[in-house]
Design a protein around this motif. Structure first.
Motif, PDB file in Angstrom:
ATOM      1  N   PRO A   1      -1.881  -5.495   8.071  1.00 24.12           N
ATOM      2  CA  PRO A   1      -1.068  -5.681   6.854  1.00 24.12           C
ATOM      3  C   PRO A   1      -1.922  -5.804   5.596  1.00 24.12           C
ATOM      4  CG  PRO A   1      -0.243  -7.045   8.644  1.00 24.12           C
ATOM      5  CD  PRO A   1      -1.548  -6.486   9.111  1.00 24.12           C
ATOM      6  N   GLN A   2      -3.012  -6.616   5.660  1.00 26.42           N
ATOM      7  CA  GLN A   2      -3.900  -6.718   4.502  1.00 26.42           C
ATOM      8  C   GLN A   2      -4.570  -5.377   4.214  1.00 26.42           C
ATOM      9  OE1 GLN A   2      -3.859  -8.641   7.101  1.00 26.42           O
ATOM     10  NE2 GLN A   2      -3.507 -10.790   6.484  1.00 26.42           N
TER      11      GLN A   2
ATOM     12  N   GLU B   1      -2.212  -3.301   2.311  1.00 25.81           N
ATOM     13  CA  GLU B   1      -2.161  -3.712   0.911  1.00 25.81           C
ATOM     14  C   GLU B   1      -3.411  -3.239   0.173  1.00 25.81           C
ATOM     15  OE1 GLU B   1      -1.619  -7.885   0.778  1.00 25.81           O
ATOM     16  OE2 GLU B   1       0.398  -7.841   1.675  1.00 25.81           O
TER      17      GLU B   1
ATOM     18  N   CYS C   1      -5.220  -0.715   0.931  1.00 24.79           N
ATOM     19  CA  CYS C   1      -5.095   0.742   0.783  1.00 24.79           C
ATOM     20  C   CYS C   1      -4.270   1.081  -0.443  1.00 24.79           C
ATOM     21  CB  CYS C   1      -4.463   1.345   2.032  1.00 24.79           C
ATOM     22  SG  CYS C   1      -5.560   1.416   3.449  1.00 24.79           S
ATOM     23  N   GLY C   2      -3.230   0.280  -0.682  1.00 24.07           N
ATOM     24  CA  GLY C   2      -2.424   0.523  -1.871  1.00 24.07           C
ATOM     25  C   GLY C   2      -3.234   0.310  -3.137  1.00 24.07           C
ATOM     26  N   VAL C   3      -4.075  -0.774  -3.136  1.00 29.38           N
ATOM     27  CA  VAL C   3      -4.931  -1.038  -4.315  1.00 29.38           C
ATOM     28  C   VAL C   3      -5.947   0.088  -4.476  1.00 29.38           C
ATOM     29  CG1 VAL C   3      -6.650  -2.620  -5.290  1.00 29.38           C
ATOM     30  CG2 VAL C   3      -4.613  -3.534  -4.132  1.00 29.38           C
TER      31      VAL C   3
ATOM     32  N   LYS D   1      -7.055   5.112   6.263  1.00 26.05           N
ATOM     33  CA  LYS D   1      -5.636   4.781   6.119  1.00 26.05           C
ATOM     34  C   LYS D   1      -4.826   5.313   7.305  1.00 26.05           C
ATOM     35  CE  LYS D   1      -1.806   5.252   2.865  1.00 26.05           C
ATOM     36  NZ  LYS D   1      -1.366   5.823   1.562  1.00 26.05           N
TER      37      LYS D   1
ATOM     38  N   GLU E   1       5.732  -8.387  10.439  1.00 30.17           N
ATOM     39  CA  GLU E   1       4.580  -7.875   9.703  1.00 30.17           C
ATOM     40  C   GLU E   1       4.364  -6.394   9.992  1.00 30.17           C
ATOM     41  OE1 GLU E   1       1.684 -11.817   9.385  1.00 30.17           O
ATOM     42  OE2 GLU E   1       1.499 -10.467  11.087  1.00 30.17           O
TER      43      GLU E   1
ATOM     44  N   SER F   1       4.685  -3.457   7.214  1.00 32.06           N
ATOM     45  CA  SER F   1       3.457  -2.739   6.866  1.00 32.06           C
ATOM     46  C   SER F   1       3.572  -1.237   7.105  1.00 32.06           C
ATOM     47  CB  SER F   1       2.287  -3.299   7.677  1.00 32.06           C
ATOM     48  OG  SER F   1       2.105  -4.682   7.420  1.00 32.06           O
TER      49      SER F   1
ATOM     50  N   SER G   1       4.530   2.567   6.803  1.00 31.17           N
ATOM     51  CA  SER G   1       4.898   3.395   5.649  1.00 31.17           C
ATOM     52  C   SER G   1       6.381   3.764   5.712  1.00 31.17           C
ATOM     53  CB  SER G   1       4.041   4.657   5.613  1.00 31.17           C
ATOM     54  OG  SER G   1       4.291   5.450   6.754  1.00 31.17           O
TER      55      SER G   1
END
Length: 957
Positions: free
Chosen positions: A154-155, A158, A160-162, A191, A232, A236, A238
């Motif tokens: 999950p982190q 996140e 990966c989004g940043v 990813k 979670e 998480s 997609s």
């Protein structure tokens, strides 16, 4: 030589100046005209012109001299200023463009140095920004990579989004650089690895197999020590991956835990532990299953899924995931449980109503409350409210499917039964007229009851051994029946003095086929053995399905037409006192008494020896003996019906296919079921235009429509090729029509109003269909008989030629055989009245064609008349088809029979015979013009023929 100018081109105008004029003159000069003096004149002229011009210029200047001088000074001043301006421009050009000191080269050198300095500054700035962003990307990518390696998915998602946003914010000049492209590839691989691990963790958390649904609240990431909860993992994933997983889960749940539970008897168990939640399915025996448990199982499965999976979904996906189940579950309940469970009988409806109510409760609890469907959208309740219509429509389909199987089943000759029918006056003769026995012999002068020893010399060739009560007694409907004559009076003037013994049966000539071979005696196509016992001839000894003493028709008209006088007449007088008068027409008498049974042709005459063809011009009538004038014909009898006795025919039977009994049983059951359904009130009323039970009741009519539509198409080949198939189909349609009428009468007091009009319509259409097939089949065979005679006999022309006679004989024999074969096929199918009507119509068609063709012949020789008479007698064998208990009734169904019988005798009769028969009213079936044509064709043109024709013409006026 100058080029000549075409005449159509415009000419140049005359020159106005001196130069042009001189040049023109020079041009016009030739070698002969060009001289020195001429050239001198041209020069002088030019000089004069120059001088004149100079003088003119001088005069013009001096005409306004001050102005001329002013203009001259202005011109000089302009020239001076122009020279000064040119020098100034040249100095300015040197100041601007001088390579060393010029302004423009100096400015260009300064700008070039500034641009170089600015580019160096920009390059340094861009390099700094690129390095700074690449350093940030490296840092963020390292963080993503470490989180993925540690299993903190999950982190990592996140991060990966940043990092994806960092890549999106990268300077433009870095987008297509190798380092940025390589970084993007590595990030995409990382990813994808994280998403694969999430998908793999979800796959281990949620497992939907056909027998078990397992949901783990948490799961460890492979190759790491990190444990992820289901929520979670779901949060998480997609959007596309989560959508695919949810779609797959919905499909598996609908297939294995909704459709399967609704279709099959199954029991389920739910086990919940800290590490695992499991729903397991087990097959159950179907014998004692309550269908409501299927709904309970589906409800338990949905609750299990909602508690352990839907609650873990992100809020944005939870409601849409639940609502996505609503429509498929409702559809599955209807299509897999309720609709297939609709009972096939009225007795099972109460039990099904309980299941329907449970389904409505299931929809309210699970679909609306648990899954969040719209309260106004309740398909199960709507269907249950209209369950009566659904039950009727399904029963309609079941009824029609079962009926279709029966209708399309193969034909079986063993699966048939007899149906008795009452014969009514408006359909077929229910009362057959029979002449009183006491009038039979007296009316026709038969010898059966006479004590005279000369009774064997019967005018019609009746055998003395024949019982008068069983003697054939044909009559024509169009021929008036003569009033009874007293028994003591010989109405036909038979010659009691001469007795002719009939030829024995063994002396009859055997018939031959077209090739000259003898026909077998037991298969006589012409009926030559009609005097055989009734139980040995195929025409009279049938395996009669009608042979029931209680229902058998045994009445016929006991009246006979007056025979031709030449057959048995010995005297001209109509009283016993005239027995001494001389006989007439002895030639026809001898032929008539030679092995002849009676007029209707049970045993046709043996063919006499034929002589060479003789023209009608050479054939003259035999005049009466001169010593005794021909007797006056007897007065025509009073034309009134004889005394008759009536024999009522109560019942007749006909053959019907066995499938008709099945169809009628289904119709009766459907009508009974529809009435019970309408009267039960066990279902809630439906606000529709039709009352309950209407669809069921109308299914009975639809079944009959289905039979009318399918049977002629399915069995079209048999209906076209088998002669008995159309008649059997006609019987089936008429039987159905009669049974529907019976059901209408029986159900008049019952609730058949919704289907009454449809039943009446079906009954009418079946009646019309049955009658149409009967009439069309008879018409087809009538046309077939007509065609055989028309094409084979060719109008019966030139029968004096043996080959032509053989062709005619073959055609007539074929028609006789076809009609007999048709009679054998129809007799066991049709009831008596329709059978005799059908065979009589086919026979009538054959006789009418023969009558028409023979009466149309313009000339008949003596040989041809004998042969035509033989051909006619071949058709007399058909009379055996209309005999029961030795009682013939052929004229009741073949109107032309007597006319045809007389034709065979008229072809060999004398002029006196024809006149006598005409006077006695025996030829009433013939038109006057037909008799006239026949007399003209048979006899030569003589005064006697003319008198006879005049008599015939005047006799009917």
């Amino acid at each position: 030589m100058a080029f000549p100018i075409p005449s159509h081109l415009p000419r140049r105008p005359n020159p106005q100046d001196v130069s042009s004029e001189i040049l023109t003159k020079i041009d016009q000069a030739t070698n002969s005209t060009l001289t020195a003096s001429l050239a001198t004149s041209w020069l002088a002229e030019l000089e004069d012109t120059i001088q004149a011009t100079e003088r003119h210029i001088h005069d013009r200047i001096h005409l306004d001299l001050p102005q001329f001088e002013q203009q001259l000074e202005s011109s000089k001043s302009v020239q001076t200023r122009l020279q000064s301006l040119v020098s100034n421009v040249d100095g300015l050009n040197r100041t601007l463009s001088d390579p060393e000191t010029g302004l423009v080269p100096t400015l260009v050198r300064s700008l070039t140095a500034h641009a170089t300095l600015a580019q160096e500054s920009t390059d340094a700035t861009v390099r700094h920004e690129a390095l700074s962003h690449l350093l940030r990307c490296r840092k963020e990518f390292g963080s993503v990579l470490s989180l993925v390696q540690l299993g903190k998915l999950p982190q990592a998602i996140e991060a990966c989004g940043v990092f994806d946003q960092v890549l999106h914010d990268a300077p433009v000049h870095l987008h297509q650089t190798n380092v940025m492209l390589d970084l993007k590839r590595k990030f995409q691989a990382t990813k994808s690895r994280a998403e694969e691990q999430l998908s793999e963790a979800y796959t281990r958390s949620v497992t939907a197999s056909p027998k078990c649904l397992t949901i783990l609240p948490s799961v460890a990431v492979r190759q790491s020590e990190t444990i992820l909860s289901l929520s979670e993992i779901l949060a998480s994933l997609s959007a596309s991956s989560l959508s695919n997983h949810l779609t797959t889960l919905r499909r598996d749940v609908m297939t294995h835990y909704v459709d399967h539970l609704l279709q099959q008897p199954t029991s389920l168990t739910i086990s919940s532990e800290d590490a695992e939640n499991q729903l397991t399915l087990f097959p159950s025996p179907p014998n004692s299953e309550d269908l409501t448990t299927r709904l309970d199982n589906v409800s338990a499965a949905l609750k299990f899924l909602s508690t352990h999976f839907t609650a873990s979904l992100p809020p944005s996906e939870s409601l849409s995931f639940s609502r996505a189940f609503c429509k498929p579950i409702v559809t599955s309940v209807l299509s897999n449980l309720l609709i297939p469970s609709l009972p096939s009988s009225f007795e099972l409806l109460p039990q099904f109503i309980g299941l329907a109510k449970h389904a409505v409760a299931f929809e309210d609890e699970c679909v609306i409350r648990m899954l969040g469907n719209d309260k106004s959208d309740r398909p199960i309740k709507t269907w249950v409210d209209g369950m009566g219509g659904s039950y009727e429509r399904q029963r309609r389909l079941q009824i029609l499917d079962a009926s279709r199987v029966i209708i399309l089943a193969p034909e079986s000759a063993d699966d048939r039964f007899l149906v008795e029918v009452d014969i009514r006056q408006d359909k077929s003769p229910a009362v057959v007229p029979v002449q009183a026995e006491e009038d039979t012999d007296a009316s026709w002068g038969l010898n059966g009851s006479s004590s005279s020893s000369d009774a064997v010399d019967d005018g019609w060739g009746f055998d003395d051994e024949t019982d008068p009560d069983s003697a054939p007694a044909p009559t024509s409907p169009s021929l008036p029946v003569a009033e009874s004559v007293p028994a003591e009076e010989d109405g036909w003037g038979f010659d009691d003095e001469e007795e002719v013994e009939p030829a024995p049966a063994t002396e009859l000539q055997e018939p031959s086929d077209a090739n000259g071979h003898d026909e077998p005696a037991n298969d006589d196509a012409w009926g030559w053995n009609d005097d055989a016992p009734a139980d040995s001839a195929e025409e009279t000894a049938w395996d009669d399905p009608w042979d029931d003493p209680a229902t058998k028709t045994s009445a016929a008209v006991e009246s006979r037409p007056p025979p031709a006088p030449s057959i048995a007449m010995s005297q001209a007088s109509m009283s016993p006192a005239s027995t001494s008068s001389p006989k007439m027409a002895t030639r026809l008498e001898k032929l008539a008494n030679k092995g002849k049974k009676h007029l209707n042709g049970n045993s046709p005459l043996a063919s006499p020896a034929l002589s060479a063809p003789t023209s009608s011009a050479n054939r003259t009538p035999a005049p009466a003996p001169p010593s005794s004038p021909p007797p006056a014909p007897a007065a025509p009898p009073e034309k009134r019906p004889p005394r008759l006795k009536a024999v009522a025919v109560l019942k007749e039977s006909y053959l019907v296919s066995g499938r008709m009994r099945q169809i009628i049983n289904i119709v009766e059951d459907v009508l009974a079921e529809g009435q019970n359904f309408a009267a039960s009130k066990i279902l809630p009323p439906i606000e529709t235009s039709s009352a309950p039970g209407t669809v069921l009741l109308q299914s009975a009519a639809s079944l009959l429509d289905l039979y009318r539509a399918l049977y002629p198409v399915k069995f079209a080949g048999r209906l076209k090729t088998a002669p008995d198939a159309p008649m059997l189909f006609s019987n089936d349609c008429l039987y159905l029509s009669g049974e529907i009428a019976r059901m209408e009468a029986a159900g008049a007091a019952k609730n058949l109003a919704p289907v009454k009009d449809r039943l009446v319509e079906c009954r009418t259409r079946l009646k019309v269909l049955g009658d149409s097939w009967f009439e069309d089949t008879v018409a087809q065979h009538k046309q077939s008989a007509d065609d055989i005679i028309s094409q084979g006999a060719g109008g019966f022309t030139f029968t004096g030629d043996q080959d032509r006679y053989d062709e005619c004989e073959t055609a007539v024999s074929r028609v006789v055989q076809d009609i007999k074969r048709l009679a054998q096929q129809w007799k066991g199918i049709l009831n008596k009245s329709k059978y005799y009507t059908a065979i009589g119509m086919v026979t009538e068609a054959a006789l009418s064609r023969v009558l028409e063709d023979i009466l149309a012949l313009p000339d008949i020789t003596e040989v041809e008349s004998h042969r035509l008479s033989e051909l006619c007698r071949m058709l007399h064998a058909l009379e055996a088809l209309f005999i029961e208990d030795q009682e013939p009734f052929v004229v009741a169904y073949v109107p032309s029979w007597l006319k045809f019988s007389y034709l065979s005798e008229l072809l060999e009769a004398s002029m006196v015979d024809i006149s006598y028969l005409f006077d006695s009213g025996a030829l009433v079936d013939f038109e006057v013009d037909e008799l006239v044509r026949l007399v003209r064709a048979l006899f030569a043109d003589t005064a006697l023929r003319t008198n006879t024709i005049n008599k015939l013409t005047a006799g009917r006026q």
